[in-house]
Design a protein around this motif. Structure first.
Motif, PDB file in Angstrom:
ATOM      1  N   VAL A  63       0.841  -1.203   0.000  1.00 37.28           N
ATOM      2  CA  VAL A  63       0.000   0.000   0.000  1.00 37.28           C
ATOM      3  C   VAL A  63       0.874   1.252   0.000  1.00 37.28           C
ATOM      4  CG1 VAL A  63      -1.730   1.324   1.290  1.00 37.28           C
ATOM      5  CG2 VAL A  63      -1.933  -1.168   1.102  1.00 37.28           C
ATOM      6  N   GLY A  64       1.921   1.257   0.825  1.00 34.40           N
ATOM      7  CA  GLY A  64       2.806   2.419   0.879  1.00 34.40           C
ATOM      8  C   GLY A  64       3.471   2.677  -0.455  1.00 34.40           C
ATOM      9  N   TRP A  65       3.967   1.620  -1.093  1.00 29.08           N
ATOM     10  CA  TRP A  65       4.611   1.763  -2.411  1.00 29.08           C
ATOM     11  C   TRP A  65       3.617   2.284  -3.445  1.00 29.08           C
ATOM     12  CZ3 TRP A  65       3.603  -0.804  -7.066  1.00 29.08           C
ATOM     13  CH2 TRP A  65       4.547  -0.616  -8.076  1.00 29.08           C
ATOM     14  N   ALA A  66       2.413   1.757  -3.452  1.00 31.40           N
ATOM     15  CA  ALA A  66       1.406   2.179  -4.432  1.00 31.40           C
ATOM     16  C   ALA A  66       1.023   3.647  -4.221  1.00 31.40           C
ATOM     17  CB  ALA A  66       0.175   1.284  -4.333  1.00 31.40           C
ATOM     18  N   LEU A  67       0.736   4.032  -2.972  1.00 26.33           N
ATOM     19  CA  LEU A  67       0.299   5.399  -2.709  1.00 26.33           C
ATOM     20  C   LEU A  67       1.410   6.412  -2.983  1.00 26.33           C
ATOM     21  CD1 LEU A  67      -1.785   5.016   0.583  1.00 26.33           C
ATOM     22  CD2 LEU A  67      -2.629   5.232  -1.761  1.00 26.33           C
ATOM     23  N   HIS A  68       2.603   6.129  -2.499  1.00 27.68           N
ATOM     24  CA  HIS A  68       3.689   7.077  -2.724  1.00 27.68           C
ATOM     25  C   HIS A  68       4.081   7.138  -4.195  1.00 27.68           C
ATOM     26  CE1 HIS A  68       5.756   8.120   1.382  1.00 27.68           C
ATOM     27  NE2 HIS A  68       4.711   8.871   1.105  1.00 27.68           N
ATOM     28  N   SER A  69       4.039   6.018  -4.882  1.00 31.48           N
ATOM     29  CA  SER A  69       4.363   6.036  -6.313  1.00 31.48           C
ATOM     30  C   SER A  69       3.387   6.922  -7.078  1.00 31.48           C
ATOM     31  CB  SER A  69       4.341   4.611  -6.882  1.00 31.48           C
ATOM     32  OG  SER A  69       5.359   3.825  -6.309  1.00 31.48           O
ATOM     33  N   MET A  70       2.098   6.853  -6.726  1.00 38.80           N
ATOM     34  CA  MET A  70       1.092   7.708  -7.361  1.00 38.80           C
ATOM     35  C   MET A  70       1.410   9.185  -7.176  1.00 38.80           C
ATOM     36  SD  MET A  70      -2.339   5.694  -6.109  1.00 38.80           S
ATOM     37  CE  MET A  70      -3.297   7.205  -6.296  1.00 38.80           C
ATOM     38  N   LEU A  71       2.088   9.515  -6.077  1.00 35.16           N
ATOM     39  CA  LEU A  71       2.407  10.900  -5.744  1.00 35.16           C
ATOM     40  C   LEU A  71       3.841  11.259  -6.117  1.00 35.16           C
ATOM     41  CD1 LEU A  71       0.724  10.849  -2.226  1.00 35.16           C
ATOM     42  CD2 LEU A  71      -0.220  11.838  -4.324  1.00 35.16           C
ATOM     43  N   MET A  72       4.496  10.419  -6.919  1.00 38.30           N
ATOM     44  CA  MET A  72       5.872  10.624  -7.364  1.00 38.30           C
ATOM     45  C   MET A  72       6.842  10.714  -6.192  1.00 38.30           C
ATOM     46  SD  MET A  72       6.051  10.398 -10.626  1.00 38.30           S
ATOM     47  CE  MET A  72       7.666  11.065 -10.993  1.00 38.30           C
ATOM     48  N   VAL A  73       6.625   9.839  -5.212  1.00 35.90           N
ATOM     49  CA  VAL A  73       7.509   9.736  -4.048  1.00 35.90           C
ATOM     50  C   VAL A  73       8.146   8.350  -4.054  1.00 35.90           C
ATOM     51  CG1 VAL A  73       7.654   9.752  -1.526  1.00 35.90           C
ATOM     52  CG2 VAL A  73       6.076  11.311  -2.699  1.00 35.90           C
TER      53      VAL A  73
END
Length: 381
Positions: free
Chosen positions: A102-112
């Motif tokens: 979940v952390g990887w998916a959410l941060h990736s969506m935000l270019m983090v």
């Protein structure tokens, strides 16, 4: 009449025992419900942006409309960022795989870069307010501030030593807020001299401190594959944005995604900066630092409805999070008031205007100097 004696600092076990056991319980279902809520909000906002593009509004109406859209969307971007932050601390759920996914998916969506940020952020928590090993907003000592009589503009921005002229302070603060986060990711800006896993920052080129480089000195060898996986997430999102821009145009993509992204950068930098910059928040040399001292040198502030309900209380209840980062955000308020009476004058909170606090901290907290009691305190201008 004698002055009251300072409160003795309790040990970490004493503090933990004072917090109700239920505060350490992590609910995957509850955490996912917040993710679902914020994703629905962002989806609705994206849909409204598409409809806004079709209206062909005059400039006098388009500017405030897009301004309002970007501000509100930036708030929910930040909310999702903070939920990914929960995943990075494994306070999202008891399932570590769920947290990582979940952390990887959410941060990736935000270019983090999720894992890259997670690894350096964990070292920030391990060494918060340590003058050499902390990884964020490590201040100058007084001799350094005096020696740098003519620092470069970038040094003033990154190291928050802006000139006293109001217009320069305003411009410096604006750049600090918009680009502080990218500078941290790309150059490890603001980290302590001994914060790297290999080598010393003074002797390590800036390009070898990038969070996007799996081989850089910020990470251990075992962390390198996960840093590469973080980059994969960024490439997926970048590819999606390129495809979207081919459909609706580059300018519209910047309006729909780019402006909220800049707002998100602002909020993340402001929140982190104000958590660790306050006249009563001490920093410590290596020989005087302890984990509890560092945790108690963070600050609880206030941001009203937005802070408590969209930013998930990260502004209001950060001190207890630094002591026990696996407490879920929805239990941090209860945990805070369980330990605050034990902390006495060591508990730092400032429940005033968030934006005024940001301005005062940026313009007044220039450098730290010894108080001759083992602490380095901010010398206010």
């Amino acid at each position: 009449m004698e002055a009251p004696k300072p409160t003795a600092v309790p040990d970490i076990k004493t503090l933990r025992d004072a917090i109700p056991a239920k505060c350490f319980e992590r609910s995957m279902l509850r955490s996912l419900s917040y993710v679902a809520r914020d994703l629905v909000a962002v989806s609705v906002l994206f849909y409204s942006a598409v409809q806004l593009m079709k209206l062909d509004l005059p400039l006098a109406l388009a500017i405030p409309a897009w301004g309002l859209y970007s501000f509100v969307t930036g708030l929910f971007f930040t909310g999702l960022w903070i939920l990914a932050h929960e995943c990075g601390h494994d306070s999202f759920s008891a399932d570590l795989t769920v947290n990582a996914t979940v952390g990887w998916a959410l941060h990736s969506m935000l270019m983090v870069p999720f894992f890259s940020w997670k690894f350096s952020h964990s070292r920030h928590h391990r060494y918060h307010n340590h003058m050499e090993k902390d990884t964020v907003f490590v201040p100058h000592r007084k001799p350094e501030a005096v020696r740098k009589s003519e620092p470069s503009i970038m040094e003033k921005i990154i190291d928050h030593t802006a000139a006293d002229a109001p217009i320069f302070s305003i411009l410096s603060l604006a750049v600090h807020q918009l680009f502080g986060w990218p500078m941290y990711i790309l150059l490890n800006a603001g980290a302590g001299v001994n914060s790297l896993t290999r080598g010393n920052r003074k002797n390590t080129p800036k390009y070898k401190q990038s969070h996007l480089d799996p081989t850089c000195s910020v990470f251990t060898q075992s962390e390198m594959p996960f840093v590469a996986l973080s980059n994969v997430g960024l490439l997926i999102t970048l590819t999606a944005l390129i495809r979207v821009s081919q459909s609706i145009g580059v300018a519209n993509t910047c309006l729909m995604y780019g402006l909220p992204y800049l707002w998100m950068n602002h909020w993340i930098v402001a929140i982190t900066y104000l958590h660790h910059t306050h006249e009563d928040a001490a920093h410590y040399e290596a020989e005087d630092w302890t984990f509890v001292k560092g945790a108690l040198s963070t600050v609880d502030r206030e941001f009203g409805f937005i802070g408590r309900h969209i930013f998930h209380g990260i502004i209001e209840y950060h001190v207890v999070h630094h002591m026990f980062p696996r407490i879920p955000f929805y239990h941090c308020e209860e945990a805070t008031w369980a330990v605050a009476p034990m902390l006495g004058d060591k508990y730092i909170e400032q429940r005033t205007n968030f934006f005024i606090d940001l301005w005062e901290a940026f313009t007044q907290c220039k450098y730290v100097e010894s108080d001759k009691k083992g602490s380095l305190m901010w010398a206010k201008s």
